[in-house]
Design a protein around this motif. Structure first.
Motif, PDB file in Angstrom:
ATOM      1  N   GLY A 199     -37.390  28.626  44.016  1.00 49.90           N
ATOM      2  CA  GLY A 199     -38.193  29.669  43.386  1.00 49.90           C
ATOM      3  C   GLY A 199     -39.514  29.815  44.109  1.00 49.90           C
ATOM      4  O   GLY A 199     -40.463  29.077  43.846  1.00 49.90           O
ATOM      5  N   GLU A 255     -35.125  31.725  47.085  1.00 50.25           N
ATOM      6  CA  GLU A 255     -35.544  32.718  46.092  1.00 50.25           C
ATOM      7  C   GLU A 255     -34.393  33.664  45.797  1.00 50.25           C
ATOM      8  O   GLU A 255     -33.782  34.206  46.696  1.00 50.25           O
ATOM      9  N   ALA A 281     -30.603  27.188  41.860  1.00 50.98           N
ATOM     10  CA  ALA A 281     -30.652  26.455  40.589  1.00 50.98           C
ATOM     11  C   ALA A 281     -29.778  25.204  40.607  1.00 50.98           C
ATOM     12  O   ALA A 281     -30.017  24.270  39.850  1.00 50.98           O
ATOM     13  N   VAL A 310     -39.063  22.260  41.912  1.00 54.86           N
ATOM     14  CA  VAL A 310     -38.492  23.394  41.184  1.00 54.86           C
ATOM     15  C   VAL A 310     -39.631  24.076  40.433  1.00 54.86           C
ATOM     16  O   VAL A 310     -40.327  23.438  39.640  1.00 54.86           O
ATOM     17  N   THR A 311     -39.832  25.385  40.671  1.00 58.53           N
ATOM     18  CA  THR A 311     -41.036  26.058  40.175  1.00 58.53           C
ATOM     19  C   THR A 311     -40.867  26.707  38.806  1.00 58.53           C
ATOM     20  O   THR A 311     -41.830  27.228  38.252  1.00 58.53           O
ATOM     21  N   GLY A 312     -39.645  26.706  38.266  1.00 57.90           N
ATOM     22  CA  GLY A 312     -39.427  27.158  36.898  1.00 57.90           C
ATOM     23  C   GLY A 312     -38.732  26.054  36.134  1.00 57.90           C
ATOM     24  O   GLY A 312     -38.192  25.111  36.732  1.00 57.90           O
ATOM     25  N   LEU A 347     -36.561  28.937  35.234  1.00 61.07           N
ATOM     26  CA  LEU A 347     -36.140  29.454  36.527  1.00 61.07           C
ATOM     27  C   LEU A 347     -35.196  30.623  36.257  1.00 61.07           C
ATOM     28  O   LEU A 347     -34.279  30.498  35.438  1.00 61.07           O
TER      29      LEU A 347
END
Length: 217
Positions: free
Chosen positions: A85, A106, A135, A149-151, A206
């Motif tokens: 992400g 992304e 994911a 992991v940004t979400g 995410l």
């Protein structure tokens, strides 16, 4: 608005009180210009203690969360990083300054293009942005020294653990709103992992996260 004063205030009033004390991280937050990665319509929020909306319904993480994750994964100069992400590219730029190379995955073509432009405009050359769903991890380039992991994810995909090198670190936010935990998972051996809870939070999922089945017998 005095931009440098606002940046200083963000670091001293939001980030340092959140146990971000690593001077290399604090110095880097002065170097990588967060406002250059914020959509123009939200420039006034660049240093605010809030998530910032991005195209497609996702958000930039709160500055103190970004800084804490950056500190706790402790990227070394020789290490390869996977970011799942990319958003606007800001956290990728921070990770890239610390490590050797960042592979950012992304799912949104619009955000991929935005991040690539922001990274190029800010002279960051050691990030490759890949279009795809990360994911469940990203096998191309695996195993990695660091994964971020940004979400949030509702549960931890085993594939992410398998894509860590021994000694590698995974920063991930696990759970369902409003109760989520940021965790740092270190791979200690072929089948060994050490998990440390960093802080409690509540961030957007995410966008490509697989939701667990709600079906019960």
């Amino acid at each position: 608005m005095n931009i440098e004063q606002a940046r200083f205030n963000m670091i001293e009033q939001q980030i340092r009180p959140w146990d971000v004390l690593d001077t290399s991280v604090l110095d880097l937050l002065m170097v990588v210009k967060r406002e250059n990665f914020v959509p123009a319509v939200h420039k006034a929020l660049a240093f605010a203690d809030t998530e910032i909306p991005l195209p497609g319904g996702v958000s930039m993480l709160n500055p103190k969360v970004e800084a804490r994750l950056l500190q706790d994964v402790n990227v070394k100069k020789h290490e390869s990083v996977l970011e799942i992400g990319v958003g606007s590219g800001y956290l990728a730029a921070l990770l890239a300054h610390k490590g050797r190379h960042v592979t950012a995955v992304e799912v949104s073509a619009e955000l991929k293009a935005l991040a690539e432009k922001n990274l190029a405009d800010n002279g960051v050359t050691n990030v490759s942005v890949e279009l795809g769903n990360g994911a469940q991890g990203w096998s191309n380039g695996a195993p990695f020294d660091v994964i971020v992991v940004t979400g949030s994810l509702p549960e931890l995909p085993p594939a992410l653990l398998q894509q860590l090198k021994v000694g590698g670190r995974l920063a991930v936010i696990i759970g369902q709103s409003p109760a989520m935990k940021a965790q740092l998972i270190t791979r200690t051996g072929e089948a060994g992992y050490d998990t440390r809870t960093l802080f409690e939070t509540d961030v957007k999922p995410l966008s490509s996260a697989v939701q667990p089945s709600q079906f019960k017998f």
